[in-house]
Design an enzyme around this catalytic site. Structure first.
Site, PDB file in Angstrom:
ATOM      1  N   ASP A  93       0.879  -1.159   0.000  1.00  0.00           N
ATOM      2  CA  ASP A  93       0.000   0.000   0.000  1.00  0.00           C
ATOM      3  C   ASP A  93       0.927   1.222   0.000  1.00  0.00           C
ATOM      4  OD1 ASP A  93      -2.043   1.801   0.049  1.00  0.00           O
ATOM      5  OD2 ASP A  93      -3.118   0.906   1.728  1.00  0.00           O
TER       6      ASP A  93
HETATM    7  C1  BGC Z   1      -4.908   3.408   0.167  1.00  0.00           C
HETATM    8  C2  BGC Z   1      -5.045   2.459  -1.001  1.00  0.00           C
HETATM    9  C3  BGC Z   1      -4.859   3.213  -2.285  1.00  0.00           C
HETATM   10  C4  BGC Z   1      -3.498   3.883  -2.256  1.00  0.00           C
HETATM   11  C5  BGC Z   1      -3.179   4.667  -3.511  1.00  0.00           C
HETATM   12  C6  BGC Z   1      -3.646   4.230   0.098  1.00  0.00           C
HETATM   13  O1  BGC Z   1      -3.669   5.267   1.033  1.00  0.00           O
HETATM   14  O2  BGC Z   1      -4.944   2.687   1.369  1.00  0.00           O
HETATM   15  O3  BGC Z   1      -6.297   1.841  -0.970  1.00  0.00           O
HETATM   16  O4  BGC Z   1      -4.986   2.354  -3.377  1.00  0.00           O
HETATM   17  O5  BGC Z   1      -3.456   4.790  -1.172  1.00  0.00           O
HETATM   18  O6  BGC Z   1      -3.962   5.796  -3.584  1.00  0.00           O
END
Ligand code: BGC
Length: 815
Positions: free
Chosen positions: A223
């Site tokens: 993530d």
């Molecule tokens: C989120 C993800 C997301 C990623 C990219 C993170 O903060 O938890 O779900 O895909 O950011 O935006």
């Protein structure tokens, strides 16, 4: 091909390949013709962001995850995912970051609206459909967030403490089945720790279970910002660190190999997985320029259909709905969500829509002059002030709406601005200088224009930012908020200014924002909010009076957009602001009151007994208002059902004592999550899992189940469903399995099958289910395996977890 490429790559290139070039792209290796994989959010629309040189155009904003699951219709979700793939391609991306299949463990968790269900079987089936539909069209999915990311508070560091059986039976099955049946290109590991170890370096979850037991061959991506180590992560099974530039991978990883801290073979293994996805995405040859369309009429219709299929009729006493237009001359449209409505939740999943249809607008369009529609907002419901917007702003450049923004590529407003544009509002997340390809690491922006109040009275101006923010009014510095953080900041620091303004009087406004040097977390926020607070707020009284003199009152309540959000959990399940009072008083003034809820998680309804009809619309996307109107008017017969239990009180919920910020969150309720808990403890919910009414009625009959079967054999179940009412409708038939004797405690019943059946009045259809071994098994942590214990089981079929219509006994004997 991949082997030969790997042989030709230097260690430096292989290490580079394992991290991002920027927020969304992997590092290209031009010497070898290897392009970048381009990713974007996800999951209910394509988030067009203004950074990394990406194309920027508004995409279709579909209803969110909870709506998708509330349709209980995998075939529809496949179609929606195909449309999402087309839009992803159009915006030049290869991977759409979704689906989010984390279990809804607690009603207050910030990302419930993005997730599917409290039940892993339902979440798994919807997730399979999403991934299959998307990937069929050549776009990769990213199954997220693996694993146990069930709350937002302390999500970057907290540890979900989960026992093995609970992990296997509740939190992993949907990941397992999606990996096995739909093979997502990527799996995204979560931010949190699980039993003390970060998901990004969790050898057990990534290497042993995902890649080992489940045979996953795709790529594990962190993530955004979830990776914290070098060799623990590579060895643990994290292939790609995002976003870029590399923090722990890249040069440090190369050094670790050179220093014999880690074998080059581990790097090769990760690089092979990334290369595999580059091959799938066609990035090893000249890729064609993006082509396709966004937000087509077909996609809009699909967004509307998805919302219609998800909307859940919770209560309909006396058949108040659908509205009987022959008997209605006047409709009061009341509530803070009537004229605007929340179409999605906050955070990375939010899709800025090309347009949005509100319930009020849709009702006006559909009813025209046939019925008198009057609108009264009644009250506000915001918790955080809404962003300062064009209705009260005029740019200093004179043209356009909003403020003129001068963007400088240094932190002290020096030199010539690199960008000069008008911004409708000042509310940025991951602020970037589109249309520039590269956002400088440190920068400053000055917005100038006029502030003209729409109402006389005391106004509140708020700034929420990382870095530094300043507000000047009529040349005087009135507000400053300086944050010293250089890394992740949540919640964002805020500062508030009270201002007495006179309606129509113009003031010079200057807002400054500085992102200093040395900030290395990409979450940059600059938000300037404002509210016009009328001096005599009699809106509630006016709404009640309107309700009293109308034939019917439709009250649209819910949570303001972004209140349910990634990054934070909510403090309560109550409606925000004076909305409960509004509902109570409107219902007292008019017995024909319908409440339409606009929220993605269970909400308290202290007025439930007073209101004859209640509709849950969730966050229904850009077409939401139209879908709601179609249901209220009976153009669409509602067929959605709840994917989570709605509790009477927060204290009735399974994780009540084990939730919230902290180093460790003990998953003390074990496998008794959602309806498993309500069944076991015999706690009566407000509305049970699987509940949802229709404008017609259905009867269930002729359940056929074999009385005896050998373990390991598939069990065939059939039954008949009849539409016993007078209009076409769809019923979601649910099949639960109950294990009557087991050596370990088991939930009183568990969902193991469902089918959505469309029936004309009087029509009967046979519904069949094939139940495999797993439908009867529990995970035995001592044997470290799934076990079907011979003995008596029950097959329960019904319209919700608390509305079981048919039962049959089945004995499983040893194989
Ligand atoms: C989120 C993800 C997301 C990623 C990219 C993170 O903060 O938890 O779900 O895909 O950011 O935006």
């Amino acid at each position: 091909k991949i082997d030969s490429l790997l042989k030709r790559m230097t260690l430096k290139e292989k290490c580079a390949l394992l991290s991002g070039k920027d927020n969304w792209r992997t590092v290209p290796i031009e010497r070898l013709g290897i392009g970048s994989l381009i990713m974007t959010d996800g999951p209910h629309g394509v988030r067009a962001t203004e950074d990394s040189g990406r194309m920027f155009a508004p995409a279709t904003s579909f209803p969110t995850g909870v709506s998708m699951a509330a349709t209980w219709d995998p075939s529809l979700i496949e179609k929606v995912a195909e449309a999402l793939a087309e839009e992803t391609r159009t915006l030049g991306c290869d991977i759409l970051l979704g689906p989010c299949v984390n279990i809804v463990r607690h009603p207050l968790a910030g990302r419930n609206f993005e997730s599917y269900s409290e039940d892993p079987y339902l979440a798994g089936q919807i997730g399979i459909a999403w991934v299959k539909g998307l990937q069929r069209k050549g776009v990769g999915a990213s199954l997220k967030h693996y694993a146990c990311n069930n709350q937002e508070d302390d999500r970057f560091r907290g540890s979900s403490e989960v026992d093995e059986r609970t992990l296997r039976e509740i939190y992993l099955p949907q990941f397992e089945t999606i990996v096995k049946e739909a093979n997502p290109w990527t799996v995204m590991c979560s931010y949190n720790r699980i039993n003390g170890f970060y998901a990004s370096e969790h050898t057990y979850l990534l290497k042993e279970i995902l890649k080992g037991e489940w045979g996953y061959e795709g790529m594990v991506v962190s993530d955004w910002g979830a990776n914290h180590t070098i060799f623990e992560s590579v060895q643990g099974g994290l292939d790609l660190e995002m976003p870029g530039p590399a923090k722990y991978y890249g040069r440090l990883l190369e050094e670790a190999v050179n220093n014999w801290q880690i074998e080059e073979a581990d790097v090769d293994e990760a690089a092979r997985r990334v290369l595999r996805m580059l091959v799938k995405a066609g990035k090893l040859k000249d890729s064609p320029p993006p082509a396709g369309k966004l937000n087509t009429p077909e996609h809009q219709a699909l967004a509307c259909q998805l919302a219609e299929e998800s909307i859940t009729l919770l209560k309909n006493e006396g058949g108040l709905l659908p509205l009987d237009l022959s008997a209605i001359k006047s409709v009061a449209v009341i509530g803070p969500m009537a004229a605007i409505g929340s179409i999605g939740g906050g955070g990375s999943s939010f899709v800025q829509p090309p347009y949005r249809i509100s319930p009020l607008q849709a009702l006006q369009e559909k009813l025209g002059d046939t019925v008198k529609i009057q609108h009264a907002q009644g009250c506000d419901n915001f918790v955080e002030l809404p962003a300062l917007g064009p209705s009260v702003l005029k740019p200093s450049s004179g043209k356009g709406q909003g403020l003129r923004g001068l963007y400088y590529d240094n932190p002290d407003f020096s030199g010539k601005p690199v960008l000069d544009r008008v911004d409708a509002s000042v509310d940025f997340w991951w602020l970037s200088f589109a249309p520039l390809a590269h956002t400088p690491p440190a920068y400053s922006v000055r917005w100038t224009g006029k502030l003209v109040a729409a109402e006389t009275g005391r106004h509140t101006l708020l700034v929420r930012n990382t870095g530094t923010a300043r507000v000047f009014i009529d040349g005087e510095l009135r507000l400053e908020n300086v944050t010293s953080h250089t890394d992740q900041v949540w919640p964002m620091p805020t500062a508030i200014l009270r201002l007495d303004l006179v309606k129509g009087k113009s003031h010079d406004l200057q807002i400054e924002f500085i992102r200093p040097t040395g900030v290395d977390f990409p979450h940059i926020k600059a938000m300037f909010a404002y509210t016009p607070a009328p001096e005599d707020d009699d809106r509630l009284e006016r709404a009640v009076a309107l309700a009293g003199k109308s034939d019917i009152a439709l009250v649209f309540v819910g949570w303001p957009e972004g209140y349910e959000s990634e990054g934070r959990d909510r403090p309560s399940i109550d409606l925000t602001g004076p909305q409960d009072e509004l509902v109570r008083r409107v219902a007292a003034a008019n017995p024909n009151t319908v409440v339409v809820l606009n929220c993605g998680s269970p909400v308290a309804m202290p007025w439930v007994a007073q209101v004859p009809a209640i509709v849950e619309a969730y966050y229904p996307g850009q077409e939401g208002g139209r879908a709601v109107a179609n249901v209220l008017l009976g153009h669409v017969n509602p067929s959605g059902k709840l994917t989570v239990t709605f509790p009477k009180r927060l204290s009735d919920t399974p994780a009540f004592t084990n939730f919230g910020p902290g180093r460790e969150v003990i998953y003390g309720e074990g496998i008794f999550v959602g309806y498993r808990h309500y069944d076991l403890r015999q706690v009566e919910p407000l509305f049970p899992f699987g509940h949802g009414l229709s404008y017609t009625t259905f009867s269930y009959s002729k359940l056929k189940v074999p009385t005896k079967i050998k373990a390991g054999k598939t069990v065939q179940v059939s039954l008949k469903v009849t539409n016993t009412g007078d209009r076409p409708g769809k019923e979601i038939v649910q099949l639960y399995v109950a294990d009557k004797q087991a050596s370990l405690p088991r939930p009183p019943k568990e969902l193991k099958g469902f089918a959505k059946v469309s029936l004309q009045p009087g029509e009967t259809q046979e519904v069949t289910f094939d139940l495999n071994q797993r439908a009867f098994a529990f995970y035995d942590p001592v044997k470290a395996d799934w076990v079907v214990e011979p003995g008596a089981f029950r097959i329960l079929v019904g319209a919700s977890a608390q509305d079981i219509r048919l039962k049959a006994k089945l004995v499983i004997s040893a194989a």
